[in-house]
Design an enzyme around this catalytic site. Structure first.
Site, mmCIF file in Angstrom:
data_model
loop_
_atom_site.group_PDB
_atom_site.id
_atom_site.type_symbol
_atom_site.label_atom_id
_atom_site.label_comp_id
_atom_site.label_asym_id
_atom_site.label_seq_id
_atom_site.Cartn_x
_atom_site.Cartn_y
_atom_site.Cartn_z
ATOM 1 N N ASP A 1 -3.208 11.036 -5.098
ATOM 2 C CA ASP A 1 -4.789 10.328 -3.883
ATOM 3 C C ASP A 1 -5.648 11.841 -3.233
ATOM 4 O O ASP A 1 -5.557 13.261 -2.684
ATOM 5 C CB ASP A 1 -4.020 9.898 -2.493
ATOM 6 C CG ASP A 1 -3.784 8.392 -3.608
ATOM 7 O OD1 ASP A 1 -4.082 8.313 -4.373
ATOM 8 O OD2 ASP A 1 -2.753 8.301 -2.541
HETATM 9 N N1 URA Z 1 2.052 7.951 -4.086
HETATM 10 C C1 URA Z 1 1.025 7.902 -3.770
HETATM 11 O O1 URA Z 1 0.871 6.741 -2.938
HETATM 12 N N2 URA Z 1 0.316 8.934 -3.761
HETATM 13 C C2 URA Z 1 -0.285 9.621 -4.460
HETATM 14 O O2 URA Z 1 -0.840 10.549 -4.087
HETATM 15 C C3 URA Z 1 1.183 9.993 -5.056
HETATM 16 C C4 URA Z 1 2.128 9.010 -5.076
#
Ligand code: URA
Length: 233
Positions: free
Chosen positions: A101
């Site tokens: 993310d």
């Molecule tokens: N899980 C999440 O919530 N975000 C990420 O970036 C990776 C795994």
């Protein structure tokens, strides 16, 4: 790229000769007989008369410590920073394997090896990913067990996870969590399912490949041993 150009780049023959092979049904892309309008993308498996062809490009494997504040894509319509901004001096056209993310940091692999990228991201292969998360509040033992057994995320129970509380007080808990799936925002949603908010998230390992002391925003090439390890997962 158009299939006839790709085949010509691979040295199969002139574009016209390649069109003929395509029309004769001798060319497959990802195991499906191709047509002259078929497009080829990085990672596609192309064969002529059952024999795999490729451009013979140098395969490159990179580990980046993705900082937060950038998207895991090659380009961004909104003009935000992308992970590619951190590997600008790499001459191969690498692309990210999977996704972190915008506000997640940590280990991100980039490669131009489509086979390995597909393998690492295919749910069937269940490659483990380990994260350090700081979450709001105190995580109770019962919640740890719930997360380990599986919680409901987007209408489906998550696969078993390994959860270790590292430290915490009444306000925050630092947790190491290893999962074998790669659903969208999975870690955040798993904690949401037990009423907790993720305040900070960092991926520290993919399988046995660890981020180690790599600085934020920096990358390094994988060693041959590490590449072989990933290929044999
Ligand atoms: N899980 C999440 O919530 N975000 C990420 O970036 C990776 C795994």
């Amino acid at each position: 790229m158009r299939l006839n150009k790709y085949l010509a780049d691979c040295g199969v023959g002139s574009r016209r000769a390649c069109d003929k092979l395509i029309e004769e049904g001798k060319v497959k892309v990802n195991d499906k007989v191709a047509t002259v309008t078929t497009q080829v993308e990085i990672g596609d498996k192309v064969s002529v008369n059952g024999k795999r062809v490729g451009t013979g490009k140098k395969l490159t494997y990179i580990m980046l410590h993705k900082p937060k504040g950038c998207v895991t894509t090659v380009t961004d319509d909104l003009g935000r920073k992308t992970v590619m901004d951190f590997v600008k001096d790499i001459h191969s056209r690498v692309y990210p394997v999977g996704r972190l993310d915008y506000d997640t940091e940590g280990l991100l692999l980039l490669t131009n090896d489509g086979d390995l990228a597909n393998k690492l991201t295919h749910p069937r292969n269940e490659v483990s990913k380990t994260y350090i998360a700081r979450i709001s509040g105190k995580l109770a033992d019962t919640e740890v067990r719930q997360l380990e057994k599986g919680v409901m995320v987007d209408g489906k129970v998550t696969a078993p996870a390994i959860v270790k509380v590292l430290e915490g007080d009444a306000h925050h808990t630092r947790v190491e969590i290893t999962i074998h799936e790669g659903r969208n925002r999975q870690i955040k949603k798993m904690f949401e399912a037990v009423g907790k908010e993720v305040e900070f998230l960092k991926r520290v390992a993919v399988g046995d490949l660890h981020l180690g002391g790599l600085q934020r925003g920096k990358y390094r090439f994988l060693t041959e041993k590490e590449v072989n390890y990933l290929k044999n997962l």
